[in-house]
Write a protein that holds these residues in place. Structure first.
Motif, PDB file in Angstrom:
ATOM      1  N   TYR A 107       0.836  -1.194   0.000  1.00 23.60           N
ATOM      2  CA  TYR A 107       0.000   0.000   0.000  1.00 23.60           C
ATOM      3  C   TYR A 107       0.875   1.250   0.000  1.00 23.60           C
ATOM      4  O   TYR A 107       1.875   1.323   0.720  1.00 23.60           O
ATOM      5  N   LEU A 108       0.485   2.222  -0.810  1.00 25.06           N
ATOM      6  CA  LEU A 108       1.196   3.495  -0.839  1.00 25.06           C
ATOM      7  C   LEU A 108       0.840   4.295   0.412  1.00 25.06           C
ATOM      8  O   LEU A 108      -0.341   4.545   0.681  1.00 25.06           O
ATOM      9  N   VAL A 109       1.846   4.680   1.161  1.00 21.17           N
ATOM     10  CA  VAL A 109       1.620   5.466   2.386  1.00 21.17           C
ATOM     11  C   VAL A 109       2.107   6.897   2.229  1.00 21.17           C
ATOM     12  O   VAL A 109       1.889   7.722   3.115  1.00 21.17           O
ATOM     13  N   GLU A 110       2.765   7.189   1.101  1.00 20.73           N
ATOM     14  CA  GLU A 110       3.247   8.552   0.881  1.00 20.73           C
ATOM     15  C   GLU A 110       3.411   8.784  -0.614  1.00 20.73           C
ATOM     16  O   GLU A 110       4.050   7.986  -1.305  1.00 20.73           O
ATOM     17  N   VAL A 111       2.814   9.866  -1.126  1.00 19.23           N
ATOM     18  CA  VAL A 111       2.983  10.298  -2.519  1.00 19.23           C
ATOM     19  C   VAL A 111       3.198  11.807  -2.477  1.00 19.23           C
ATOM     20  O   VAL A 111       2.260  12.602  -2.620  1.00 19.23           O
ATOM     21  N   PRO A 112       4.439  12.257  -2.282  1.00 21.82           N
ATOM     22  CA  PRO A 112       4.685  13.681  -2.039  1.00 21.82           C
ATOM     23  C   PRO A 112       4.760  14.541  -3.296  1.00 21.82           C
ATOM     24  O   PRO A 112       4.971  15.748  -3.176  1.00 21.82           O
ATOM     25  N   VAL A 113       4.628  13.975  -4.496  1.00 20.41           N
ATOM     26  CA  VAL A 113       4.802  14.749  -5.728  1.00 20.41           C
ATOM     27  C   VAL A 113       3.455  15.015  -6.382  1.00 20.41           C
ATOM     28  O   VAL A 113       2.439  14.391  -6.045  1.00 20.41           O
ATOM     29  N   GLN A 114       3.468  15.940  -7.342  1.00 21.10           N
ATOM     30  CA  GLN A 114       2.265  16.310  -8.083  1.00 21.10           C
ATOM     31  C   GLN A 114       2.539  16.243  -9.584  1.00 21.10           C
ATOM     32  O   GLN A 114       3.693  16.142 -10.019  1.00 21.10           O
ATOM     33  N   ASP A 115       1.474  16.305 -10.360  1.00 23.65           N
ATOM     34  CA  ASP A 115       1.604  16.262 -11.810  1.00 23.65           C
ATOM     35  C   ASP A 115       2.520  17.376 -12.311  1.00 23.65           C
ATOM     36  O   ASP A 115       2.460  18.517 -11.826  1.00 23.65           O
ATOM     37  N   TYR A 116       3.379  17.009 -13.287  1.00 22.99           N
ATOM     38  CA  TYR A 116       4.227  17.953 -14.024  1.00 22.99           C
ATOM     39  C   TYR A 116       5.279  18.623 -13.145  1.00 22.99           C
ATOM     40  O   TYR A 116       5.841  19.657 -13.514  1.00 22.99           O
ATOM     41  N   GLN A 117       5.544  18.067 -11.987  1.00 26.62           N
ATOM     42  CA  GLN A 117       6.533  18.647 -11.070  1.00 26.62           C
ATOM     43  C   GLN A 117       7.943  18.311 -11.550  1.00 26.62           C
ATOM     44  O   GLN A 117       8.202  17.235 -12.064  1.00 26.62           O
TER      45      GLN A 117
ATOM     46  N   THR B 286      17.369  13.630  -9.438  1.00 25.18           N
ATOM     47  CA  THR B 286      17.716  12.233  -9.195  1.00 25.18           C
ATOM     48  C   THR B 286      17.653  11.919  -7.699  1.00 25.18           C
ATOM     49  O   THR B 286      18.249  12.622  -6.883  1.00 25.18           O
ATOM     50  N   GLY B 287      16.914  10.871  -7.359  1.00 21.19           N
ATOM     51  CA  GLY B 287      16.803  10.454  -5.962  1.00 21.19           C
ATOM     52  C   GLY B 287      15.632  11.048  -5.216  1.00 21.19           C
ATOM     53  O   GLY B 287      15.366  10.638  -4.079  1.00 21.19           O
ATOM     54  N   ASP B 288      14.910  12.015  -5.798  1.00 20.24           N
ATOM     55  CA  ASP B 288      13.743  12.582  -5.117  1.00 20.24           C
ATOM     56  C   ASP B 288      12.667  11.511  -4.947  1.00 20.24           C
ATOM     57  O   ASP B 288      12.425  10.695  -5.845  1.00 20.24           O
ATOM     58  N   LEU B 289      12.004  11.523  -3.796  1.00 22.83           N
ATOM     59  CA  LEU B 289      10.971  10.538  -3.495  1.00 22.83           C
ATOM     60  C   LEU B 289       9.711  10.816  -4.312  1.00 22.83           C
ATOM     61  O   LEU B 289       9.186  11.926  -4.289  1.00 22.83           O
ATOM     62  N   ILE B 290       9.251   9.800  -5.008  1.00 23.83           N
ATOM     63  CA  ILE B 290       8.019   9.912  -5.780  1.00 23.83           C
ATOM     64  C   ILE B 290       6.859   9.249  -5.032  1.00 23.83           C
ATOM     65  O   ILE B 290       5.753   9.777  -4.992  1.00 23.83           O
ATOM     66  N   ALA B 291       7.130   8.101  -4.436  1.00 23.19           N
ATOM     67  CA  ALA B 291       6.102   7.404  -3.654  1.00 23.19           C
ATOM     68  C   ALA B 291       6.809   6.462  -2.684  1.00 23.19           C
ATOM     69  O   ALA B 291       7.946   6.056  -2.910  1.00 23.19           O
ATOM     70  N   ARG B 292       6.092   6.090  -1.611  1.00 26.84           N
ATOM     71  CA  ARG B 292       6.657   5.157  -0.639  1.00 26.84           C
ATOM     72  C   ARG B 292       5.622   4.113  -0.278  1.00 26.84           C
ATOM     73  O   ARG B 292       4.458   4.435  -0.006  1.00 26.84           O
ATOM     74  N   ILE B 293       6.046   2.862  -0.280  1.00 28.78           N
ATOM     75  CA  ILE B 293       5.173   1.734   0.049  1.00 28.78           C
ATOM     76  C   ILE B 293       5.326   1.411   1.539  1.00 28.78           C
ATOM     77  O   ILE B 293       6.411   1.570   2.112  1.00 28.78           O
TER      78      ILE B 293
ATOM     79  N   LEU C   1      13.652  -3.614   1.100  1.00 27.20           N
ATOM     80  CA  LEU C   1      13.309  -2.484   1.974  1.00 27.20           C
ATOM     81  C   LEU C   1      13.610  -1.158   1.278  1.00 27.20           C
ATOM     82  O   LEU C   1      12.816  -0.212   1.357  1.00 27.20           O
ATOM     83  N   GLN C   2      14.740  -1.088   0.580  1.00 28.43           N
ATOM     84  CA  GLN C   2      15.069   0.140  -0.150  1.00 28.43           C
ATOM     85  C   GLN C   2      14.075   0.390  -1.283  1.00 28.43           C
ATOM     86  O   GLN C   2      13.750   1.540  -1.602  1.00 28.43           O
ATOM     87  N   ASN C   3      13.573  -0.700  -1.892  1.00 33.60           N
ATOM     88  CA  ASN C   3      12.640  -0.549  -3.015  1.00 33.60           C
ATOM     89  C   ASN C   3      11.258  -0.081  -2.573  1.00 33.60           C
ATOM     90  O   ASN C   3      10.412   0.202  -3.426  1.00 33.60           O
ATOM     91  N   THR C   4      11.003  -0.022  -1.266  1.00 38.05           N
ATOM     92  CA  THR C   4       9.736   0.566  -0.822  1.00 38.05           C
ATOM     93  C   THR C   4       9.727   2.069  -1.064  1.00 38.05           C
ATOM     94  O   THR C   4       8.658   2.681  -1.075  1.00 38.05           O
ATOM     95  N   ARG C   5      10.910   2.641  -1.249  1.00 38.22           N
ATOM     96  CA  ARG C   5      11.027   4.054  -1.617  1.00 38.22           C
ATOM     97  C   ARG C   5      11.232   4.138  -3.133  1.00 38.22           C
ATOM     98  O   ARG C   5      12.267   3.700  -3.652  1.00 38.22           O
ATOM     99  N   ILE C   6      10.241   4.650  -3.843  1.00 35.36           N
ATOM    100  CA  ILE C   6      10.304   4.779  -5.298  1.00 35.36           C
ATOM    101  C   ILE C   6      10.794   6.190  -5.605  1.00 35.36           C
ATOM    102  O   ILE C   6      10.108   7.173  -5.303  1.00 35.36           O
ATOM    103  N   THR C   7      11.986   6.283  -6.182  1.00 27.94           N
ATOM    104  CA  THR C   7      12.624   7.581  -6.383  1.00 27.94           C
ATOM    105  C   THR C   7      12.821   7.861  -7.872  1.00 27.94           C
ATOM    106  O   THR C   7      12.742   6.953  -8.710  1.00 27.94           O
ATOM    107  N   ALA C   8      13.106   9.111  -8.185  1.00 27.93           N
ATOM    108  CA  ALA C   8      13.352   9.522  -9.563  1.00 27.93           C
ATOM    109  C   ALA C   8      14.703   8.975 -10.032  1.00 27.93           C
ATOM    110  O   ALA C   8      15.716   9.194  -9.371  1.00 27.93           O
ATOM    111  N   PRO C   9      14.754   8.285 -11.162  1.00 25.99           N
ATOM    112  CA  PRO C   9      16.025   7.740 -11.638  1.00 25.99           C
ATOM    113  C   PRO C   9      16.953   8.794 -12.225  1.00 25.99           C
ATOM    114  O   PRO C   9      18.152   8.562 -12.347  1.00 25.99           O
TER     115      PRO C   9
END
Length: 355
Positions: free
Chosen positions: A59-69, A73-80, A211-219
């Motif tokens: 389950y996604l517990v954090e989605v700190p980004v918005q459309d077209y933002q 590299t490394g910025d958090l996009i979503a967290r499981i 565990l690291q892959n629960t953080r989905i970051t910008a490549p």
């Protein structure tokens, strides 16, 4: 109507007709107005669109980004939700500690087995010494018996002692052999325990990766497209939650095959962008497609069937955009452009990007 007026009307009509033909020839860039500039409006800005998806489910517990933002590299996009994966990592670490403890115990067992071998060797030497003494006594008693100096009873006692000493030597040698086999068993088992430790370490590494892959970051740096991930959404492996468009873009111009004669990598290209008020940009030809666009189509035409009508094919030409130009940061993939190449120029292959 007088002949003079008929002649003037004829001349005017002819002049208008000739002017119309000349306008059409000029508009279509046909002889005698065809020049060295090849133009196409079948051209677009291109870029790499990366679809971002999770590598595990939850389950996604954090989605700190918005459309077209814009992201780096490394910025958090979503967290499981990572609670399960934290416990899996702890479980894997505990398994590693157990395996390492078993390996350490095996080391102690090896040292103990080696000590038993030393003890068994000492027992063999002691038994051998006792055997040598018993043998000497036996031989002496036997000699005395022949000389009637010793009695038969003493001889029998010496013989019994000799036999017991010989048996003790055999027993000590057998115990030494058993101790050596016990050591070999411990050494063989140690290899298995070492493999178990390596497997446990790999399990810890895999659990840590999960565990690291629960953080989905910008490549990489770029701008996000539409963010489809929502707080509380259950996602699985491969679920698209966002798309990322890197800042690097280029132009692909689809020229007709008859326009390619004289085009070379490195030649300067000018193009205008419809969405930016026909703002002009500069670029250079990088490379040409290895086949026409129709060859990459999912459904290809079969010219060997039915009536044939020749259709001019188009070949994609990749154009690199020169940096540090006004409004270059406004170029995004998909924009329509009009590209122009002057075939009279000399190509600068040194500046062309090659693979």
């Amino acid at each position: 109507m007088k002949p003079v007026f008929r002649s003037i009307a004829t001349y005017v009509t002819a002049a208008v007709g000739i002017a119309g033909v000349l306008i059409v020839l000029y508009a279509w860039d046909l002889p005698p107005f065809s020049g060295s500039v090849e133009t196409t409006n079948d051209a677009y800005v291109r870029g790499q669109v990366t679809l971002i998806s999770p590598q595990l489910a939850g389950y996604l517990v954090e989605v700190p980004v918005q459309d077209y933002q814009k992201v780096k590299t490394g910025d958090l996009i979503a967290r499981i939700d990572d609670r399960i994966y934290v416990q899996k990592l702890a479980q894997a670490k505990a398994g590693q500690e157990t395996a390492e403890a078993s390996l350490a115990n095996s080391e102690q067992s090896r040292k103990s087995a080696e000590a038993k071998i030393f003890s068994a060797k000492a027992a063999v030497e002691s038994a051998q010494a006792a055997f040598d003494a018993a043998k000497t006594a036996y031989n002496r008693t036997q000699s005395l018996l022949k000389g009637n100096v010793s009695t038969q009873s003493d001889f029998e006692k010496a013989q019994a002692t000799y036999d017991q000493a010989q048996a003790a030597v055999h027993q000590a040698q057998a115990e030494e052999l058993v101790a050596e086999q016990d050591l070999n068993t411990i050494v063989v088992n140690r290899r298995s325990l070492e493999a178990t430790v390596d497997s446990a370490k790999a399990s810890v590494a895999l659990a840590d990766i999960d565990l690291q892959n629960t953080r989905i970051t910008a490549p990489q740096d770029g701008h996000l497209g539409e963010v489809s991930g929502r707080l509380g959404q259950y996602v699985s492996i491969g679920t698209q939650i966002a798309s990322l468009v890197p800042d690097y873009v280029w132009v692909v111009a689809n020229y007709k095959e008859a326009q390619l004669d004289g085009m070379k990598p490195g030649q300067k290209v000018t193009f205008t962008v419809d969405a930016l008020g026909h703002q002009s940009f500069n670029g250079r030809i990088e490379r040409f497609a290895p086949a026409t666009g129709s060859e990459f189509a999912v459904i290809k035409s079969d010219n060997a069937t039915g009536n044939f009508t020749k259709v001019a094919q188009r070949i994609p030409v990749r154009i690199a955009i020169e940096p540090n130009q006004p409004l270059i940061d406004k170029l995004v993939p998909g924009m329509s452009v009009i590209a122009r190449v002057d075939l009279a120029q000399q190509s600068d292959t040194a500046t062309a990007q090659t693979d």
